[in-house]
Every structure is written in C-alpha cells, then in structure tokens.
Design a protein around this motif. Structure first.
Motif, PDB file in Angstrom:
ATOM      1  N   ILE A 280       2.777   1.829   3.378  1.00  0.00           N
ATOM      2  CA  ILE A 280       3.981   1.284   3.195  1.00  0.00           C
ATOM      3  C   ILE A 280       4.371   0.239   4.205  1.00  0.00           C
ATOM      4  O   ILE A 280       4.508   0.365   5.399  1.00  0.00           O
ATOM      5  N   SER A 281       5.636  -1.035   4.018  1.00  0.00           N
ATOM      6  CA  SER A 281       5.934  -1.533   5.096  1.00  0.00           C
ATOM      7  C   SER A 281       7.076  -2.155   4.761  1.00  0.00           C
ATOM      8  O   SER A 281       7.814  -2.281   3.743  1.00  0.00           O
ATOM      9  N   GLY A 282       8.213  -1.707   5.644  1.00  0.00           N
ATOM     10  CA  GLY A 282       9.909  -1.828   5.482  1.00  0.00           C
ATOM     11  C   GLY A 282      10.258  -0.688   4.485  1.00  0.00           C
ATOM     12  O   GLY A 282      10.183   0.649   4.728  1.00  0.00           O
ATOM     13  N   ASN A 283      11.375  -1.442   4.205  1.00  0.00           N
ATOM     14  CA  ASN A 283      12.267  -0.261   3.356  1.00  0.00           C
ATOM     15  C   ASN A 283      11.428  -0.524   1.635  1.00  0.00           C
ATOM     16  O   ASN A 283      11.108  -1.236   0.710  1.00  0.00           O
ATOM     17  N   VAL A 284      10.749   0.671   1.290  1.00  0.00           N
ATOM     18  CA  VAL A 284      10.734   1.034  -0.150  1.00  0.00           C
ATOM     19  C   VAL A 284      11.263   2.232  -1.183  1.00  0.00           C
ATOM     20  O   VAL A 284      10.836   3.035  -0.330  1.00  0.00           O
ATOM     21  N   TYR A 285      11.679   2.111  -1.821  1.00  0.00           N
ATOM     22  CA  TYR A 285      12.030   2.993  -2.753  1.00  0.00           C
ATOM     23  C   TYR A 285      10.668   3.874  -4.219  1.00  0.00           C
ATOM     24  O   TYR A 285      10.336   2.686  -4.604  1.00  0.00           O
ATOM     25  N   ILE A 286      10.353   4.920  -3.687  1.00  0.00           N
ATOM     26  CA  ILE A 286       9.567   4.950  -5.272  1.00  0.00           C
ATOM     27  C   ILE A 286       9.530   6.587  -5.527  1.00  0.00           C
ATOM     28  O   ILE A 286       9.864   7.048  -5.380  1.00  0.00           O
ATOM     29  N   HIS A 287       9.924   6.465  -7.044  1.00  0.00           N
ATOM     30  CA  HIS A 287      10.111   7.155  -7.824  1.00  0.00           C
ATOM     31  C   HIS A 287       8.831   8.597  -7.816  1.00  0.00           C
ATOM     32  O   HIS A 287       7.584   8.178  -7.502  1.00  0.00           O
ATOM     33  N   PRO A 288       9.298   9.684  -7.680  1.00  0.00           N
ATOM     34  CA  PRO A 288       8.380  10.765  -7.480  1.00  0.00           C
ATOM     35  C   PRO A 288       7.403  10.732  -8.345  1.00  0.00           C
ATOM     36  O   PRO A 288       6.087  11.230  -8.481  1.00  0.00           O
ATOM     37  N   THR A 289       7.833  10.857  -9.594  1.00  0.00           N
ATOM     38  CA  THR A 289       6.921  10.704 -10.818  1.00  0.00           C
ATOM     39  C   THR A 289       5.956   9.430 -11.121  1.00  0.00           C
ATOM     40  O   THR A 289       4.653   9.869 -11.303  1.00  0.00           O
ATOM     41  N   ALA A 290       6.114   7.645 -10.087  1.00  0.00           N
ATOM     42  CA  ALA A 290       5.167   6.806 -10.065  1.00  0.00           C
ATOM     43  C   ALA A 290       3.558   7.493  -9.436  1.00  0.00           C
ATOM     44  O   ALA A 290       3.445   8.481  -8.453  1.00  0.00           O
ATOM     45  N   ASN A 291       2.687   7.416  -9.718  1.00  0.00           N
ATOM     46  CA  ASN A 291       0.639   7.471  -9.692  1.00  0.00           C
ATOM     47  C   ASN A 291       0.705   6.003  -9.581  1.00  0.00           C
ATOM     48  O   ASN A 291       0.241   5.283  -9.077  1.00  0.00           O
ATOM     49  N   ILE A 292       0.487   5.783  -7.799  1.00  0.00           N
ATOM     50  CA  ILE A 292       0.129   5.067  -6.745  1.00  0.00           C
ATOM     51  C   ILE A 292      -1.011   5.206  -5.985  1.00  0.00           C
ATOM     52  O   ILE A 292      -1.494   6.421  -5.480  1.00  0.00           O
ATOM     53  N   ALA A 296      -3.320   0.665  -2.031  1.00  0.00           N
ATOM     54  CA  ALA A 296      -2.051  -0.347  -2.638  1.00  0.00           C
ATOM     55  C   ALA A 296      -1.097  -0.258  -1.370  1.00  0.00           C
ATOM     56  O   ALA A 296      -1.638   0.182  -0.370  1.00  0.00           O
ATOM     57  N   MET A 297      -0.786  -1.557  -1.206  1.00  0.00           N
ATOM     58  CA  MET A 297       0.647  -2.391  -0.317  1.00  0.00           C
ATOM     59  C   MET A 297       1.905  -2.404  -0.749  1.00  0.00           C
ATOM     60  O   MET A 297       1.655  -3.213  -1.542  1.00  0.00           O
ATOM     61  N   LEU A 298       3.045  -1.700  -0.412  1.00  0.00           N
ATOM     62  CA  LEU A 298       4.640  -2.160  -1.219  1.00  0.00           C
ATOM     63  C   LEU A 298       5.253  -2.466   0.539  1.00  0.00           C
ATOM     64  O   LEU A 298       4.764  -1.897   0.916  1.00  0.00           O
ATOM     65  N   ILE A 304      10.588   1.130  -6.928  1.00  0.00           N
ATOM     66  CA  ILE A 304       9.082   1.962  -8.560  1.00  0.00           C
ATOM     67  C   ILE A 304       9.745   2.988  -8.799  1.00  0.00           C
ATOM     68  O   ILE A 304      10.110   3.538  -8.580  1.00  0.00           O
ATOM     69  N   GLY A 305      10.226   2.886 -10.675  1.00  0.00           N
ATOM     70  CA  GLY A 305      10.662   3.520 -11.453  1.00  0.00           C
ATOM     71  C   GLY A 305      10.325   4.388 -11.972  1.00  0.00           C
ATOM     72  O   GLY A 305       8.784   5.140 -11.436  1.00  0.00           O
ATOM     73  N   THR A 306      10.154   5.289 -12.538  1.00  0.00           N
ATOM     74  CA  THR A 306       9.310   6.530 -13.162  1.00  0.00           C
ATOM     75  C   THR A 306       8.499   6.065 -13.815  1.00  0.00           C
ATOM     76  O   THR A 306       7.777   5.230 -14.475  1.00  0.00           O
ATOM     77  N   GLY A 307       7.560   6.746 -13.231  1.00  0.00           N
ATOM     78  CA  GLY A 307       6.320   6.885 -14.169  1.00  0.00           C
ATOM     79  C   GLY A 307       5.146   5.710 -14.081  1.00  0.00           C
ATOM     80  O   GLY A 307       4.223   5.499 -14.916  1.00  0.00           O
ATOM     81  N   ARG A 315      -0.957  -5.421  -5.048  1.00  0.00           N
ATOM     82  CA  ARG A 315       0.420  -5.598  -3.460  1.00  0.00           C
ATOM     83  C   ARG A 315       1.697  -5.947  -4.135  1.00  0.00           C
ATOM     84  O   ARG A 315       1.336  -6.828  -5.239  1.00  0.00           O
ATOM     85  N   VAL A 316       2.821  -5.456  -3.304  1.00  0.00           N
ATOM     86  CA  VAL A 316       4.059  -5.607  -4.476  1.00  0.00           C
ATOM     87  C   VAL A 316       5.036  -5.911  -3.320  1.00  0.00           C
ATOM     88  O   VAL A 316       5.208  -4.915  -1.874  1.00  0.00           O
ATOM     89  N   ARG A 317       5.985  -6.781  -2.899  1.00  0.00           N
ATOM     90  CA  ARG A 317       6.808  -7.231  -2.034  1.00  0.00           C
ATOM     91  C   ARG A 317       8.386  -7.410  -2.436  1.00  0.00           C
ATOM     92  O   ARG A 317       7.741  -8.963  -4.238  1.00  0.00           O
ATOM     93  N   GLU A 318       9.340  -7.605  -2.345  1.00  0.00           N
ATOM     94  CA  GLU A 318       9.978  -8.043  -3.210  1.00  0.00           C
ATOM     95  C   GLU A 318      10.630  -7.900  -4.032  1.00  0.00           C
ATOM     96  O   GLU A 318      10.521  -9.289  -5.080  1.00  0.00           O
TER      97      GLU A 318
END
Length: 417
Positions: A280-292, A296-298, A304-307, A315-318
């Motif tokens: 995780i880099s910086g501010n990231v919200y991950i819903h508890p039901t997400a499977n990561i 990965a680098m976020l 990141i929403g549900t499921g 790689r996910v950014r902004e």
C-alpha cells in the motif's frame, strides 16, 4: 434544536456523471468507500442538538435509496427522511415546498447542503460564527477562496471585510467580481421562508401576466442576490478543503480529499501494508470483502469496493474500483473509475488523464471541463461503465466505455457506445 436539509437533485441531473449515474443515483455514488451523501450525513449527525436530517429531491423512492436511509439511521441514530418533489423545484423551491416539514418541532436554525459538494463541513464553526455576526436572525453562506479565473464559474460573494456581511452576490458572473465563492452549504433559520415566499408570490404574479409556469426558485440567483447588502446575509470563509463533484473526474479528486481526512476522523478505514498483504502506498480504502493478491500494489488515492478481485502484480493508482470488478494478473489501472462487475484482462492497461486542480495554486479548484473541446474529446479520466470486459494485453486511454461492452482491441480518446 437544529435540523439539516440535503438537496439531492434528481434523475435528469447528474448527466455529466454518466455512465456511472445509470446504475446508481449520483448522491449514492461511493466516494472514499462510502456513498457521497454519507459524508454529509455524518457531519450533520455530529452537530450537537441535531434532531433530524431531511433529504429533498425528485428521485423516485427506490430500493437503493431506501436501503441507504435505513442503514444510515441505524448507524447515526438520527431520524433521516426523504421528501420527494413532484418536479424539479430548484434549490429554493424544494425547501419552500416542504417548509412545514422543516419548521415542525420549531428548530432555531437549519443547515441546507448541496449533495454534490465534498467538504470538511465546518458546521459547528458556522453556528458559532452566526452567534457572533449580525442579529440572531442572520443567514450564513459557507465561502472559500478561488483564483480569479475560476471564480467566474461559481456564485461570487463580495463581503464587507470587517463585518463579513455579504454586500453583493452574483451567480456565475461574466467578468471578475470576487474571489470568494459560494460553497453550497448554508445556515438558515425559519425566517428565510418569508424571503422565499416573497419571490414565490412575485413569480405567481409574473406567471399570470406572462402565462409561463415555473415554480422553481433558485436560492442563489433569486434569494441571495436580493438579500445581499441588507444586513441579513453573512459569509463564513473556510480554509479547509472543498470541491464540487460535478463530473466523474471530480469524484476521484473528492475521494483523495476524503481519504486524507480519514487520518483524523476514520483511521480504521485506511489500509496499510501488512505481512502477506498487498503493498500500500499513500491513502487507500479497501472493503473487507475484497480479495487482493499480496503481490499487487495499490495507491495513492485508491478505493476498492465490495467483492472486488485483484490478481497478482496488479498496479492501481488514483482510481475508484467499484463492487464486483475483477482486475486480472499484471493489469495496470491509473486515473480511472472501473465500473461494477467489470473485468480487466491480464497485462491490460486502463489509463486516464487526471482533471486535478493546479497543485501550484493553493486557491485553484477543479475545472468542470466540457466533454468536448475543439471537436475532440477532452482528455479526462477513463470510465468503464458496469459490466465492461477489457481483453488481455490492450490499452484503453482517456476513454469512456458505456455499460455492457465487450471490447476486442485498444482504444484512445473515444466514447465507446
């Protein structure tokens, strides 16, 4: 006792928010992991002595809105009701139409908030300011400073610098008037209805003479312009963050502002790099039901929403990734909104151009860009509507993809219908 009114608009509004507003009413679009409106409701519920929150708009009551209201009442332990207008009545017409509901229980004052703003909502500060400025029956507008060029896209306020009284109010002037702009958050008391009533009566008379029927009353052009300079209207200038959420691009910026606010008010919503988890880099919200996948680098500024499923080496950014999306191994998502249940293939790249304010100008606001400029699509964030499939090893750049599309090649600077 206090109340709050949130103006949520209706289905023919939010057109600049398509294709995302096809699936969910714009006020329920998730920003920083929770529906846009929840930030407003949470701020209102924190104000001492707040008894009720009313939402006014012309959406048909639907399953999603009802579920949201039910959950919010449970969470914030406060009465929240939705009042449906029979037509678009404007920012003043809506509260005037439901004035009996607003003044029932005789609140001393009530807040009015537009749903499409993102803010730190300094509501208690506005209350203290109102006690110190003007007579007890004065009205307060929340203002902030914009740069000269952008101020003309907003309601502009000329104030008396000693008393903070609003001397002059112009909505979207054609030349520079003032760099203090209206934030769409107000503190009124029931006396405002006399002023709206005067305009309503005048509109009725004009209607009889002209035969044109319009019950819409705009707080800004019809009420504030008339009240300015009469010793009743004051401006409280905030230094904390504020932005409009008009287009989908501004939702990513609003998400960034709220995520950074979470450090102080909701640290539990921010993810951190843990052993065996994604980087995780910086501010990231991950819903508890997400499977990561742990490789990965976020971040920064990702929600990141549900499921949601995120594969190896992604790689996910902004970006905002909505529920049920599937990002397959080694794909890359930058400055984009990935719609509900969409799939991005392996090694694909989905990228947009951020529409952020100028970082070197502290007063810069987000430009609400038109979709087209000089006959070409303005480069903006990439949006995938719901249920879009992007194949492996393609690039989607600065494009808007409408729902339920299966793409078979790369695209750039296009709206894919």
């Amino acid at each position: 006792m206090l109340k709050a009114v949130i103006l949520i608009g209706g289905p023919q509004k939010g057109t600049r928010f398509r294709p995302l507003s096809f699936e969910v009413p714009k006020p329920l679009f998730p920003v920083a992991g929770v529906p846009m409106l929840q930030h407003h409701i949470e701020a209102c519920a924190k104000v001492p002595n707040m008894k009720e929150i009313l939402l006014i708009g012309f959406y048909q009551p639907n399953e999603e809105l009802n579920r949201f209201l039910f959950n919010a009442q449970q969470e914030f332990k406060i009465s929240i009701r939705y009042l449906q207008e029979y037509a678009a009545l404007g920012t003043g017409g809506g509260i005037y139409h439901f004035r009996d509901q607003i003044v029932s229980g005789s609140p001393e004052a009530f807040f009015v908030l537009n749903a499409d703003v993102c803010s730190a909502f300094p509501l208690t500060e506005m209350l203290s300011f109102q006690k110190e400025h003007g007579e007890p029956n004065s009205f307060v507008i929340l203002g902030t400073t914009a740069n000269r060029k952008q101020s003309m896209n907003y309601g502009c306020i000329v104030e008396n610098e000693e008393t903070n009284e609003v001397m002059h109010y112009v909505e979207k002037p054609s030349t520079f008037v003032s760099d203090i702009i209206n934030c769409g958050i107000y503190l009124f008391n029931p006396e405002i209805f006399q002023h709206i009533g005067t305009v309503f009566q005048k509109n009725q008379q004009d209607m009889l003479l002209s035969g044109l029927y319009s019950e819409a009353i705009r707080l800004e052009q019809d009420i504030f312009t008339a009240l300015a300079g009469q010793g009743r209207l004051y401006v409280y200038k905030t230094l904390s963050f504020w932005s409009q959420i008009k287009s989908a691009g501004s939702a990513i910026y609003a998400s960034r502002l709220y995520l950074s606010q979470y450090h102080s008010n909701h640290p539990e919503r921010l993810a951190s790099s843990k052993e065996g988890g994604p980087k995780i880099s910086g501010n990231v919200y991950i819903h508890p039901t997400a499977n990561i996948d742990p490789t990965a680098m976020l971040g920064p500024n990702v929600s990141i929403g549900t499921g949601v499923t995120i594969g190896a080496g992604v790689r996910v950014r902004e970006s905002i990734i909505l529920h049920g999306a599937n990002l397959q191994d080694h794909c890359c998502v930058l400055n984009s909104i990935v719609g509900w249940d969409s799939t991005i293939g392996k090694w694909a790249r989905v990228e947009g151009t951020p529409s952020d304010p100028n970082p070197n100008d502290p007063y810069s606001k987000i430009d609400s860009e038109t979709l087209f400029r000089d006959g070409k699509l303005t480069p903006s964030i990439t949006i995938l509507g719901c249920n879009v499939t992007i194949p492996s090893e393609v690039i989607i750049l600065n494009s808007i993809v409408l729902p339920h599309k299966d793409l078979n090649r790369s695209f750039k600077n296009q709206i894919i219908l």
